[in-house]
Motif scaffolding. Structure first.
Motif, short mmCIF file in Angstrom:
data_model
loop_
_atom_site.label_atom_id
_atom_site.label_comp_id
_atom_site.label_asym_id
_atom_site.label_seq_id
_atom_site.Cartn_x
_atom_site.Cartn_y
_atom_site.Cartn_z
N SER A 19 -40.81 -8.83 6.12
CA SER A 19 -40.70 -9.87 5.10
C SER A 19 -41.93 -10.78 5.04
O SER A 19 -42.07 -11.58 4.11
N ARG A 20 -42.84 -10.67 6.01
CA ARG A 20 -44.04 -11.51 5.99
C ARG A 20 -45.10 -10.91 6.92
O ARG A 20 -44.84 -9.97 7.68
N LEU A 62 -45.72 1.49 0.10
CA LEU A 62 -45.11 1.68 -1.21
C LEU A 62 -46.12 2.15 -2.24
O LEU A 62 -45.78 2.88 -3.18
N GLN A 63 -47.37 1.76 -2.08
CA GLN A 63 -48.40 2.11 -3.06
C GLN A 63 -49.12 3.41 -2.73
O GLN A 63 -49.61 4.09 -3.63
N ALA A 94 -39.57 -5.91 -3.43
CA ALA A 94 -38.64 -5.34 -4.42
C ALA A 94 -39.33 -5.20 -5.77
O ALA A 94 -39.17 -4.18 -6.47
N GLU A 95 -40.11 -6.20 -6.16
CA GLU A 95 -40.83 -6.15 -7.43
C GLU A 95 -41.87 -5.03 -7.43
O GLU A 95 -42.02 -4.29 -8.41
N LEU A 96 -42.59 -4.90 -6.32
CA LEU A 96 -43.60 -3.86 -6.21
C LEU A 96 -42.97 -2.47 -6.30
O LEU A 96 -43.48 -1.58 -7.00
N GLU A 148 -38.47 4.74 -2.93
CA GLU A 148 -37.17 4.09 -2.73
C GLU A 148 -37.32 3.02 -1.66
O GLU A 148 -37.74 3.31 -0.54
N LEU A 149 -37.00 1.80 -1.99
CA LEU A 149 -37.07 0.68 -1.05
C LEU A 149 -35.66 0.23 -0.71
O LEU A 149 -34.85 -0.04 -1.59
N ILE A 150 -35.38 0.13 0.59
CA ILE A 150 -34.11 -0.39 1.09
C ILE A 150 -34.44 -1.57 1.98
O ILE A 150 -35.28 -1.45 2.88
#
Length: 256
Positions: free
Chosen positions: A11-12, A23-24, A43-45, A54-56
């Motif tokens: 988260s940071r 993700l990219q 989540a936006e990315l 897929e992001l969980i």
């Protein structure tokens, strides 16, 4: 080519930067983030990616590592053992707590630092290795360690102990997995000195309780801190090395 990545503390800081780049960079990625809080930015990315990403995100307190490991084990049991080409666990979460001599430590804070910094990574590694034992995927465990696990510093006993323990259990697991069918490769990796919230905590600590505070102030003032994005790129480059796992305790600055 589906790839599964599990990462703690996403988260940071460094964990967030690693998650962003995964993700990219990797189409077909399934990214499971385990943190106290979800990241709206991640989540936006993920929503913007055109590739099959897929992001969980789990909100999970790693100071209760038994519950976290049980949740991972149960989730892995629901997955198709033939689905992924690779599966990687990145144990990134940790805490420097409130720097102070051990004689002045608060019992609860000391216990929590060790649960998050050492017990949680060990339990999650056990859950990951056991849960993916029969998978076809190439399996890796990347533990984010620290130079303080290899060079002690006063008023940082819990953090030093957690990272030293991480290094040593990585060595032990490497020996175990070397003789196992489809054995996982494991590395405890020092990522360099990074400009994160941990550095802010160290610079803001009491000089009386933490005599080394000036060292961290100097790193900041002289521009010697790596950015989370730059450090994440180095970590992921090391993760992708063909010889990953040949040295179970390593540093991003090790030569190729």
């Amino acid at each position: 080519m589906p790839h599964l990545h599990l990462i703690t503390g996403a988260s940071r800081g460094l964990g967030h930067a690693i998650a962003e780049q995964l993700l990219q960079q990797q189409p077909g990625t399934v990214l499971l983030c385990i943190s106290r809080h979800q990241s709206p930015a991640l989540a936006e990315l993920a929503a913007k990616q055109k590739s099959n990403v897929e992001l969980i995100q789990w909100e999970q307190d790693l100071s209760n590592p038994i519950a976290a490991a049980a949740r991972v084990r149960e989730w892995l049991a629901t997955q198709d053992a033939q689905r992924f080409d690779s599966a990687t666990l990145i144990n990134n979460a940790g805490t420097v707590g409130n720097p102070a001599p051990l004689s002045a430590a608060v019992d609860g804070d000391l216990s929590q630092a060790l649960r998050i910094g050492l017990e949680a990574p060990m339990l999650l590694t056990a859950a990951f290795l056991g849960g993916t034992r029969d998978w076809r995927a190439a399996r890796k465990v990347l533990n984010i360690s620290s130079g303080l696990g290899r060079n002690a510093m006063g008023s940082q006993a819990p953090y030093c102990a957690a990272k030293a323990g991480m290094d040593q259990y990585s060595r032990a697991v490497a020996l175990e997995e070397a003789n196992a069918p489809n054995g996982a490769r494991i590395v405890s990796l020092a990522p360099g000195v990074i400009d994160t919230d941990m550095q802010v905590q160290l610079r803001g600590a009491s000089a009386e309780k933490f005599p080394a505070r000036g060292r961290f102030e100097k790193l900041k003032s002289e521009g010697l801190l790596d950015s989370p994005a730059s450090a994440a790129a180095k970590v992921l480059k090391y993760l992708a090395r063909a010889d990953f796992g040949s040295k179970p305790v390593a540093d991003v600055r090790d030569p190729d």
